[in-house]
Scaffold this motif. Structure first.
Motif, mmCIF file in Angstrom:
data_model
loop_
_atom_site.group_PDB
_atom_site.id
_atom_site.type_symbol
_atom_site.label_atom_id
_atom_site.label_comp_id
_atom_site.label_asym_id
_atom_site.label_seq_id
_atom_site.Cartn_x
_atom_site.Cartn_y
_atom_site.Cartn_z
ATOM 1 N N ILE A 270 0.842 -1.208 0.000
ATOM 2 C CA ILE A 270 0.000 0.000 0.000
ATOM 3 C C ILE A 270 0.872 1.252 0.000
ATOM 4 C CG2 ILE A 270 -1.601 1.362 1.406
ATOM 5 C CD1 ILE A 270 -2.848 -1.309 2.307
ATOM 6 N N ASN A 271 1.935 1.216 0.813
ATOM 7 C CA ASN A 271 2.835 2.373 0.886
ATOM 8 C C ASN A 271 3.467 2.669 -0.468
ATOM 9 O OD1 ASN A 271 4.175 4.379 2.636
ATOM 10 N ND2 ASN A 271 6.024 3.267 2.049
ATOM 11 N N ILE A 272 3.858 1.609 -1.185
ATOM 12 C CA ILE A 272 4.450 1.797 -2.516
ATOM 13 C C ILE A 272 3.423 2.400 -3.468
ATOM 14 C CG2 ILE A 272 5.334 0.575 -4.543
ATOM 15 C CD1 ILE A 272 6.645 -1.428 -2.569
ATOM 16 N N VAL A 273 2.208 1.862 -3.420
ATOM 17 C CA VAL A 273 1.146 2.309 -4.353
ATOM 18 C C VAL A 273 0.799 3.774 -4.144
ATOM 19 C CG1 VAL A 273 -1.291 2.034 -4.960
ATOM 20 C CG2 VAL A 273 0.163 0.015 -4.686
ATOM 21 N N ILE A 274 0.591 4.179 -2.888
ATOM 22 C CA ILE A 274 0.102 5.553 -2.645
ATOM 23 C C ILE A 274 1.192 6.605 -2.841
ATOM 24 C CG2 ILE A 274 -1.704 4.750 -1.078
ATOM 25 C CD1 ILE A 274 0.010 5.653 1.278
ATOM 26 N N HIS A 275 2.469 6.177 -2.799
ATOM 27 C CA HIS A 275 3.562 7.143 -2.972
ATOM 28 C C HIS A 275 4.203 7.082 -4.355
ATOM 29 C CE1 HIS A 275 3.550 8.555 1.147
ATOM 30 N NE2 HIS A 275 3.542 7.302 1.599
ATOM 31 N N ALA A 276 3.803 6.110 -5.158
ATOM 32 C CA ALA A 276 4.457 5.920 -6.459
ATOM 33 C C ALA A 276 4.370 7.154 -7.345
ATOM 34 C CB ALA A 276 3.839 4.715 -7.176
ATOM 35 N N GLY A 277 3.242 7.836 -7.312
ATOM 36 C CA GLY A 277 3.036 8.952 -8.238
ATOM 37 C C GLY A 277 3.546 10.295 -7.773
ATOM 38 N N GLU A 278 4.104 10.376 -6.561
ATOM 39 C CA GLU A 278 4.504 11.675 -6.025
ATOM 40 C C GLU A 278 5.544 12.377 -6.894
ATOM 41 O OE1 GLU A 278 5.743 10.913 -2.039
ATOM 42 O OE2 GLU A 278 3.686 10.801 -1.254
ATOM 43 N N ARG A 279 6.428 11.600 -7.506
ATOM 44 C CA ARG A 279 7.476 12.215 -8.313
ATOM 45 C C ARG A 279 6.935 12.894 -9.558
ATOM 46 N NH1 ARG A 279 10.420 6.748 -10.635
ATOM 47 N NH2 ARG A 279 8.825 6.160 -12.145
ATOM 48 N N TYR A 280 5.702 12.548 -9.933
ATOM 49 C CA TYR A 280 5.110 13.140 -11.139
ATOM 50 C C TYR A 280 4.242 14.367 -10.845
ATOM 51 C CZ TYR A 280 6.484 9.028 -13.844
ATOM 52 O OH TYR A 280 7.193 8.062 -14.477
ATOM 53 N N ILE A 281 4.033 14.677 -9.581
ATOM 54 C CA ILE A 281 3.194 15.825 -9.238
ATOM 55 C C ILE A 281 3.862 17.108 -9.742
ATOM 56 C CG2 ILE A 281 2.245 17.220 -7.351
ATOM 57 C CD1 ILE A 281 1.919 14.623 -5.752
ATOM 58 N N GLY A 282 3.144 17.873 -10.543
ATOM 59 C CA GLY A 282 3.699 19.085 -11.137
ATOM 60 C C GLY A 282 4.619 18.801 -12.309
ATOM 61 N N ASN A 283 4.711 17.521 -12.707
ATOM 62 C CA ASN A 283 5.656 17.155 -13.771
ATOM 63 C C ASN A 283 5.026 16.085 -14.666
ATOM 64 O OD1 ASN A 283 8.103 16.940 -15.191
ATOM 65 N ND2 ASN A 283 8.787 15.254 -13.893
ATOM 66 N N SER A 284 3.745 16.246 -14.956
ATOM 67 C CA SER A 284 3.044 15.247 -15.757
ATOM 68 C C SER A 284 1.912 15.915 -16.518
ATOM 69 C CB SER A 284 2.491 14.138 -14.857
ATOM 70 O OG SER A 284 1.585 14.686 -13.907
ATOM 71 N N VAL A 285 1.320 15.143 -17.409
ATOM 72 C CA VAL A 285 0.215 15.668 -18.201
ATOM 73 C C VAL A 285 -0.783 14.544 -18.448
ATOM 74 C CG1 VAL A 285 1.350 15.140 -20.400
ATOM 75 C CG2 VAL A 285 -0.377 16.925 -20.318
ATOM 76 N N TYR A 286 -2.058 14.908 -18.498
ATOM 77 C CA TYR A 286 -3.091 13.912 -18.769
ATOM 78 C C TYR A 286 -3.135 13.641 -20.275
ATOM 79 C CZ TYR A 286 -7.628 11.575 -18.973
ATOM 80 O OH TYR A 286 -8.631 10.667 -19.184
ATOM 81 N N VAL A 287 -2.963 12.362 -20.624
ATOM 82 C CA VAL A 287 -3.058 11.940 -22.019
ATOM 83 C C VAL A 287 -3.992 10.737 -22.075
ATOM 84 C CG1 VAL A 287 -1.829 11.038 -24.025
ATOM 85 C CG2 VAL A 287 -0.742 12.746 -22.567
ATOM 86 N N PHE A 288 -5.061 10.819 -22.831
ATOM 87 C CA PHE A 288 -6.000 9.707 -22.923
ATOM 88 C C PHE A 288 -5.276 8.486 -23.485
ATOM 89 C CE2 PHE A 288 -9.450 7.212 -24.743
ATOM 90 C CZ PHE A 288 -10.370 7.253 -23.711
ATOM 91 N N GLY A 289 -5.356 7.362 -22.743
ATOM 92 C CA GLY A 289 -4.655 6.154 -23.163
ATOM 93 C C GLY A 289 -3.203 6.129 -22.727
#
Length: 397
Positions: A270-289
């Protein structure tokens, strides 16, 4: 005896914190940590650059509003100048018309002056008096007397009217000339003032335009810096994935030889899952697919279900990368029992059209269409209105 020693050695190996780390894996782990630290520094710089770009863009927006107000003022002022010029022309035409009237009046005055001069000359020649009695007494008959009497009265009245008209015309000329000259002076003063205002506004516009250009250049420089940082981060992300893959391969090969598996607790997963995306906050974009291949992952390109599938994959858990699959994966629980790592669903463009990973405290992380990967508040108006109550638990303790 040899078998017993081998078994004992195996127990010792597995007993040390549950995992045995051999030199190759340890070296790779150190390298991964170094890459992650570099990425953390770059992401901090990216976050700072984003903040600076946002500030510059706010300044640009405010300046654009000011420039629009200035341009409107210039437009309105130009209209005032045009209207004033029209009024000046009309007043000048009026002056020309009045001048013609003045000329006519002056002509009448000149003619009266001639008459008055002749009368004055007659009076001077007669000693200053016109002897109307002599005129009357010289009548040859009563009828002639009446005619002469009427003529005398007419002459006296004519003299009085002549003087009166002469005085009225003189006053009229002075009054009209004064009024027109005053009106012209007022209009000219107004035009001068408007032109001065126009000059000041144009100067202000030039200053605003120069500042706007400066801010645009600053924004472009910041965007270029951020693009460079994102490129570096993407390169490091690819390297991190490669190192993770290499490390995992080493561990898998080693554990396969021992015929054992490395256990991971539910809480660790659970800890891995909930923290996995933190590095992308402010550094990502929504792309369908997005989020379904190495390129998208390296460049922070995810849709909501692609991100969820990727995050669980970081803990070694495979789930479907589509909301229609995810909404039926795991065990449904009520929102009152929701805990970190559960999936929460929202009705957006369709039922269960959006999914995120619950973090606790009414917050969830997901790839949002407006922000890319970000932490959102389920109690905010938008998400409170669109949350449909579906909570799915993938990892059970």
């Amino acid at each position: 005896m040899k078998k017993k020693l081998t078994a004992l050695s195996m127990t010792i190996i597995l007993g040390i914190e549950g995992v045995f780390t051999f030199p190759a894996v340890k070296a790779e782990a150190t390298s991964i940590k170094s890459v992650q630290e570099q990425r953390l520094g770059i992401q901090t710089d990216i976050s700072k650059a984003n903040q600076e770009i946002s500030e510059v863009q706010d300044e640009l927006a405010k300046l654009t509003e000011q420039i629009n107000r200035v341009e409107q003022a210039i437009h309105d002022n130009n209209n005032m100048i045009v209207q004033t010029e029209e009024k000046v022309k009309a007043s000048q035409a009026e002056v020309a018309g009045l001048q013609q009237e003045v000329n006519k009046i002056q002509d009448r005055i000149d003619k009266r002056n001639e008459i008055l001069k002749k009368r004055a000359l007659s009076l001077q020649e007669s000693g200053g008096k016109v002897n109307y009695i002599d005129v009357l007494l010289g009548a040859s008959s009563f009828s002639d007397f009446v005619d002469r009497f009427g003529a005398v009265v007419t002459m006296v009245e004519a003299d009085q009217d002549l003087v009166k008209q002469h005085q009225e015309d003189q006053r009229a000329v002075v009054k009209k000339q004064t009024a027109v000259e005053k009106k012209l002076d007022n209009l000219k003063d107004m035009k001068t003032e408007l032109e001065g205002m126009q000059a000041q506004i144009l100067e202000q516009k030039e200053q605003n335009d120069a500042l706007k250009e400066e801010l645009k250049l600053k924004e472009q420089a910041k965007l270029a810096d951020m693009a460079e940082l994102q490129e570096k981060d993407s390169t490091l992300a690819i390297k991190e994935v490669e190192l993770n893959t290499a490390a995992q391969t080493s561990v898998d090969t080693y554990t396969a030889d021992l015929n054992v598996s490395i256990p991971t607790t539910a809480n660790e997963a659970i800890n891995i899952v909930i923290h996995a995306g933190e590095r992308y906050i402010g550094n990502s974009v929504y792309v369908f697919g997005g989020g379904r291949n190495a390129y998208d992952v390296a460049h922070g390109r995810f849709d909501c279900s692609g991100f969820v599938a990727w995050a669980f994959a970081q803990a070694g858990i495979n789930v479907g990368a589509h909301t229609d699959i995810l909404k039926n994966t795991g065990t449904r629980v009520p929102m009152s029992e929701a805990r970190p790592g559960d999936l929460v669903f929202f009705d957006t463009y369709k039922i269960d059209g959006h999914v995120g990973i619950y973090l606790g405290g009414g917050k969830f992380i997901g790839s949002q269409s407006s922000t890319g990967i970000a932490i959102a508040d389920m109690t905010s108006r938008y998400y409170a209105e669109h949350f449909n109550g579906r909570v799915m638990r993938i990892i059970n303790n």
